[in-house]
Design a protein around this motif. Structure first.
Motif, PDB file in Angstrom:
ATOM      1  N   TRP B 222       1.111  -1.067  -0.093  1.00 34.41           N
ATOM      2  CA  TRP B 222       0.015  -0.321   0.269  1.00 34.41           C
ATOM      3  C   TRP B 222       1.118   1.043   0.127  1.00 34.41           C
ATOM      4  N   ILE B 223       1.871   1.324   1.014  1.00 30.40           N
ATOM      5  CA  ILE B 223       2.792   2.606   0.944  1.00 30.40           C
ATOM      6  C   ILE B 223       2.997   3.071  -0.429  1.00 30.40           C
ATOM      7  N   VAL B 226       1.507   3.981  -2.916  1.00 32.96           N
ATOM      8  CA  VAL B 226       1.427   6.115  -3.320  1.00 32.96           C
ATOM      9  C   VAL B 226       2.602   6.512  -3.924  1.00 32.96           C
ATOM     10  N   SER B 227       4.051   5.598  -3.266  1.00 34.61           N
ATOM     11  CA  SER B 227       5.196   6.371  -3.874  1.00 34.61           C
ATOM     12  C   SER B 227       5.007   6.491  -5.542  1.00 34.61           C
ATOM     13  N   LEU B 230       2.730   8.630  -6.842  1.00 37.04           N
ATOM     14  CA  LEU B 230       3.111  10.389  -6.511  1.00 37.04           C
ATOM     15  C   LEU B 230       4.131  10.282  -7.190  1.00 37.04           C
ATOM     16  N   LEU B 241      -3.316  13.550  -5.483  1.00 37.93           N
ATOM     17  CA  LEU B 241      -2.503  13.827  -4.755  1.00 37.93           C
ATOM     18  C   LEU B 241      -1.190  15.192  -5.194  1.00 37.93           C
ATOM     19  N   LEU B 250      -6.301  22.575  -1.810  1.00 34.37           N
ATOM     20  CA  LEU B 250      -5.736  21.561  -1.101  1.00 34.37           C
ATOM     21  C   LEU B 250      -6.271  20.859  -0.971  1.00 34.37           C
ATOM     22  N   VAL B 253      -6.431  17.466  -2.288  1.00 38.39           N
ATOM     23  CA  VAL B 253      -5.303  16.823  -1.323  1.00 38.39           C
ATOM     24  C   VAL B 253      -5.655  15.991  -0.102  1.00 38.39           C
ATOM     25  N   LEU B 254      -6.681  16.950   0.379  1.00 36.67           N
ATOM     26  CA  LEU B 254      -7.354  16.381   1.986  1.00 36.67           C
ATOM     27  C   LEU B 254      -8.169  15.193   1.698  1.00 36.67           C
ATOM     28  N   MET B 257      -5.492  11.865   1.338  1.00 38.24           N
ATOM     29  CA  MET B 257      -4.903  11.574   2.545  1.00 38.24           C
ATOM     30  C   MET B 257      -6.159  10.885   3.124  1.00 38.24           C
ATOM     31  N   ILE B 260      -6.891   7.468   1.738  1.00 37.61           N
ATOM     32  CA  ILE B 260      -5.596   6.977   2.286  1.00 37.61           C
ATOM     33  C   ILE B 260      -5.582   6.662   3.557  1.00 37.61           C
ATOM     34  N   GLY B 261      -6.110   7.505   4.324  1.00 36.14           N
ATOM     35  CA  GLY B 261      -5.749   7.016   5.318  1.00 36.14           C
ATOM     36  C   GLY B 261      -6.358   5.979   6.486  1.00 36.14           C
ATOM     37  N   PHE B 265      -6.794   1.895   7.160  1.00 32.64           N
ATOM     38  CA  PHE B 265      -6.704   1.404   8.567  1.00 32.64           C
ATOM     39  C   PHE B 265      -8.185   0.301   8.652  1.00 32.64           C
ATOM     40  N   ASP B 268      -5.857  -2.692   7.725  1.00 33.77           N
ATOM     41  CA  ASP B 268      -5.403  -3.307   8.659  1.00 33.77           C
ATOM     42  C   ASP B 268      -5.625  -3.985   9.829  1.00 33.77           C
TER      43      ASP B 268
END
Lengths: 260, 286
Positions: B222-223, B226-227, B230, B241, B250, B253-254, B257, B260-261, B265, B268
């Motif tokens: 997942w990380i 995102v990389s 980007l 993003l 913005l 962007v928010l 984010m 993604i969170g 979550f 996980d």
């Protein structure tokens, strides 16, 4: 399977076996790039990579970039570790702070770290400050988590000692909770160092102003200089390895007193 | 006569006991509810303080809109992107990439990890090269992979697969190699065939650590997604993003984010629940 595992081959056998694949790979690499089987633009011969490495060191480019990256890395780490320990102490010691913030912190933690970069670059720009803020953010997360854990796991016996001596608040923190939490905090700092190095590379990729190893790699990609990109990757891996090993060594040394 | 008295006494006591139990459990439920409500109330303090400051601050223009948009604008953007299906499209593409890359990387990691765990010879041969590759984070491999593979879908799948591959292979090999010797010896006493050994001895012992590896693998995947999005993408959450950043939106962007969170979550939590189940199965089974 089992019989193989019983007979432990000597260290030299392991070493000999371990060298086979890398050597084969290097030979295939050389043959591939010299025979023209693989476009040398994609796979430059080893001596060319070594040549680029030598040239980058000789003209001072690489040491300059590495020094800039390490400085950033350590500054961001120091900031993140300091803030992280303070926040960790607060969340670990104050049940009020814990009840108000911990759940929100756990939620924010789930946002993949690099996803913060656009926001941080909007708020802080592309220069040094933005990079250091991002590196500090990355380093602070494991430090906070491990400090909280360390403080919480302080034994009741120690707490009672503190009560008997009628320690004041700051005394309690300084001479009781912090020493008790030290091993856990050190683990957090160790992880923080690893995260910080990763964040340094990330910050340099996306906020590509100023010198740095990440910037070197990105420049190599833009100019299609594979040898430069490979050199950068090797340096990133080596620095990560050295940072990790030295942190482990320091950690062992500092925690040794506990067993005495 | 005395029997009757005794009987009455006993039944009265039982009735009291039952009522007492009911009252007690009722009280407990009420207490649990109160604890829950209290916890929620504490939780709400943080937004209750920050939201008004954010709202007032953005209304009065303390900070430029590009620095801090109004909360209403963020909500509005979220609603708009949900209604137009734009958000679902980006999320769908990102999820597809993660799942594909994870499947490739975890599959390869399971195969290599199993071979390393089962055979000392394979482990000796592969370990140094594997460690060297694992030492360099997926993020650092991306520019090299971009030169070799271009910026298409292959790049994303390869980078995500690499990120998932490392923890899966590490935990699988460790999980299999650490199956207790005593258990293996029992299997040998019973003259288990290699397949029986794998099924009855190795796998039951190694499944929990392997699953831990899969869980790490998915987090890393997942990380890495995102990389890589980007750095090189024209769709997906990471692209959202970058795009929002370039446009100085913005609110976009928010929103990206937050999504993604939430996905991080949720995945996980889901995997942690499965893991807890597996651990229980293990202690029940052995």
């Amino acid at each position: 399977m089992a019989s193989e595992n019983i007979a432990t081959p000597s260290a030299t056998t392991a070493l000999r076996r371990g060298l086979v694949l890398p050597l084969l790979l290097l030979v295939a690499w050389e043959i591939g790039s010299h025979s023209g089987l693989v476009n040398p633009q994609f796979l430059p011969p080893l001596e060319k990579v070594a040549g680029v490495a030598w040239q980058e060191v000789a003209n001072g480019e690489l040491p300059h970039a590495l020094a800039a990256s390490l400085k950033r890395d350590l500054l961001g780490f120091a900031l993140g570790a300091g803030v992280g320990i303070l926040v960790g102490l607060l969340l670990g010691l104050s049940s009020i702070a814990d009840r108000i913030f911990t759940t929100w912190f756990n939620g924010l933690k789930q946002i993949a770290l690099l996803a913060w970069i656009p926001l941080i670059s909007l708020w802080f720009g592309f220069d040094e400050a933005a990079k250091i803020v991002f590196i500090a953010l990355a380093a602070s997360i494991p430090v906070i988590l491990n400090t909280v854990e360390g403080v919480r796991s302080t034994s009741t016996k120690l707490r009672e000692v503190g009560e008997v001596f009628r320690f004041s608040g700051p005394q309690l923190v300084w001479s009781l909770y912090l020493p008790a939490a030290t091993p856990s905090v050190l683990t957090g700092l160790h992880l923080g160092l690893i995260y910080a190095w990763l964040a340094t590379i990330g910050a340099e990729y996306f906020m590509a102003a100023g010198p740095g190893i990440g910037g070197l790699i990105i420049a190599g990609r833009e100019r299609f200089e594979m040898a430069l990109v490979m050199l950068g990757i090797v340096v990133v891996g080596l620095v990560g390895f050295i940072v990790d090993r030295s942190a482990s060594a320091i950690e062992h040394r500092l925690v040794r007193w506990r067993n005495v | 006569m005395s029997d009757a008295i005794l009987e009455t006494a006993l039944s009265t006591r039982r009735a009291f006991a039952a009522r007492g139990w009911r009252e007690w459990s009722g009280t407990m439920m009420l207490l649990a509810l109160i604890t829950r409500a209290k916890a929620t109330a504490w939780l709400l303090i943080f937004p209750a303080v920050t939201l008004p400051i954010w709202i007032i601050g953005s209304e009065r223009g303390w900070l430029a809109e590009q620095i801090l948009p109004r909360p209403a604008d963020v909500l509005h953007t979220l609603n708009e992107m949900l209604a137009s299906g734009e958000l679902a499209q980006h999320v769908g593409i990102s999820l597809l990439r993660v799942l594909l890359g994870f499947a490739v990387g975890a599959g390869a990691g399971l195969a290599l990890g199993a071979a390393m765990g089962l055979s000392r010879r394979v482990d000796d041969h592969v370990r140094p090269l594997f460690t060297a590759i694992a030492q360099v984070p997926a993020l650092a491999w991306i520019p090299l992979a971009m030169l070799l593979l271009g910026i298409g879908e292959t790049l994303k799948i390869v980078v995500i697969a690499k990120a998932a591959f490392v923890p899966v292979a590490m935990n699988t090999s460790a999980g299999i190699a650490n199956v207790p010797r005593a258990l293996v010896e029992v299997g040998e006493t019973f003259r288990f065939s290699p397949l029986q050994m794998l099924r009855h001895v190795v796998l039951p012992g190694a499944v929990p650590p392997i699953f831990t590896g899969l869980r790490y693998g998915l987090t890393h995947a997942w990380i890495a997604l995102v990389s890589v999005e980007l750095l090189a993408s024209s769709e997906g959450l990471g692209y959202l993003l970058v795009w929002g950043r370039q446009m100085f939106w913005l609110d976009t962007v928010l929103v990206a984010m937050i999504v993604i969170g939430i996905i991080g979550f949720a995945s996980d939590k889901l995997l942690a629940a499965v893991e807890a189940r597996l651990q229980r199965w293990r202690t029940d089974g052995v």
